[in-house]
Design an enzyme around this catalytic site. Structure first.
Site, PDB file in Angstrom:
ATOM      1  NE  ARG A 182      -9.762   1.209  -3.534  1.00 56.47           N
ATOM      2  CZ  ARG A 182      -9.284  -0.029  -3.651  1.00 56.47           C
ATOM      3  NH1 ARG A 182      -8.590  -0.560  -2.643  1.00 56.47           N
ATOM      4  NH2 ARG A 182      -9.515  -0.738  -4.727  1.00 56.47           N
ATOM      5  CB  CYS A 241     -10.841  -6.492   0.148  1.00 56.25           C
ATOM      6  SG  CYS A 241      -9.788  -7.816  -0.496  1.00 56.25           S
TER       7      CYS A 241
END
Length: 283
Positions: A182, A241
């Site tokens: 990601r 995050c």
């Protein structure tokens, strides 16, 4: 009083028998099925534990440009914690079944309102069960409302504009807790755009853990995190995050390693990727 950031299953078991001012919080949650955390709690939990939901307690429903899990107001969060019996002297122990990612969010949020007497159950509910410790389906006794005063925060936050300005200033290191794919912009399923904040470094939060789900030893974390920080001092680090949850896991690991002072970017990639004009890097 400041508690150790981690507590073992045996230590918690001893406290359940002896401590008079203890509140255990079950933070189990599933991002893809938000109702499952409560179902898991009802199916069995640590005796006396109170369910603390990510969507209902550890965040608020916000607009896309705020990110997926915006923080509630500090005052409101303190009132919510007091309602489940937490007072200034209470030792809070948090656990989940997801590598401590949601428990770490509650650990960070309590420190955010100045409550230092909080620990995360090392290894979570899985190791508690494997150790043969008691599990119950009985609901806890009604909480006697506590009083939790708002104190100076033991951590700090940064907002979008500060992170954006830092791209050119390069005064701080953004440390991204998402998985490497990601971070590279691959396999993005949660947010509208894949990639990362330009200049950010990547430390996947699961790299903080041993195979059994417990955190690595402090010295191991110190060595690994030192490498991840690329020479930057901990107080000049911004933890980020997808939505400000697993970033708290990296902050917890830093605390275990003896590194304090890093900040949380609560909006994280879910805010960044929904903000028009936000620069994106892929590699």
């Amino acid at each position: 009083m400041k508690a150790n950031p981690l507590i073992s299953a045996q230590e918690l078991s001893n406290l359940l028998d002896t401590a008079s001012n203890l509140v255990v919080c079950d933070c189990r949650f599933e991002l893809t099925n938000p109702s499952q955390g409560l179902q898991l709690y009802n199916d069995g939990h640590i005796p006396g534990a109170r369910h603390v939901d990510l969507d209902q307690v550890l965040s608020i429903k916000g607009t896309p440009d705020q990110g997926r899990h915006p923080l509630p107001a500090r005052e409101h969060f303190a009132q919510t914690m007091a309602a489940i019996g937490i007072s200034d002297a209470t030792h809070v122990v948090c656990y989940d079944a997801n590598d401590s990612m949601f428990a770490a969010r509650l650990w960070w949020m309590l420190r955010w309102i100045g409550h230092a007497n909080v620990s995360v159950l090392d290894g979570g509910f899985k190791l508690w069960q494997q150790g043969g410790y008691p599990v119950t389906t009985e609901p806890p006794q009604p909480a006697k409302e506590g009083f939790l005063s708002l104190r100076d925060s033991l951590t700090q936050t940064v907002e979008y504009d500060e992170v954006l300005a830092n791209i050119s200033a390069a005064e701080r290191l953004v440390l991204d807790a998402r998985s490497p794919d990601r971070f590279r912009g691959e396999n993005e399923t949660l947010d509208p755009i894949g990639g990362h904040i330009p200049g950010a470094a990547n430390r996947f939060f699961k790299d903080n853990l041993q195979a059994d789900g417990r955190f690595k030893e402090a010295e191991t974390l110190r060595k690994e995190i030192t490498a991840s920080l690329q020479g930057q001092q901990p107080e000049r680090v911004i933890s980020q995050c997808g939505s400000g949850v697993t970033a708290c896991h990296n902050l917890l690991a830093m605390e275990v390693a003896g590194f304090s002072g890093a900040a949380l970017y609560p909006g994280s990639w879910s805010q960044w990727s929904n903000t028009s004009g936000a620069p994106v890097a892929k590699d």
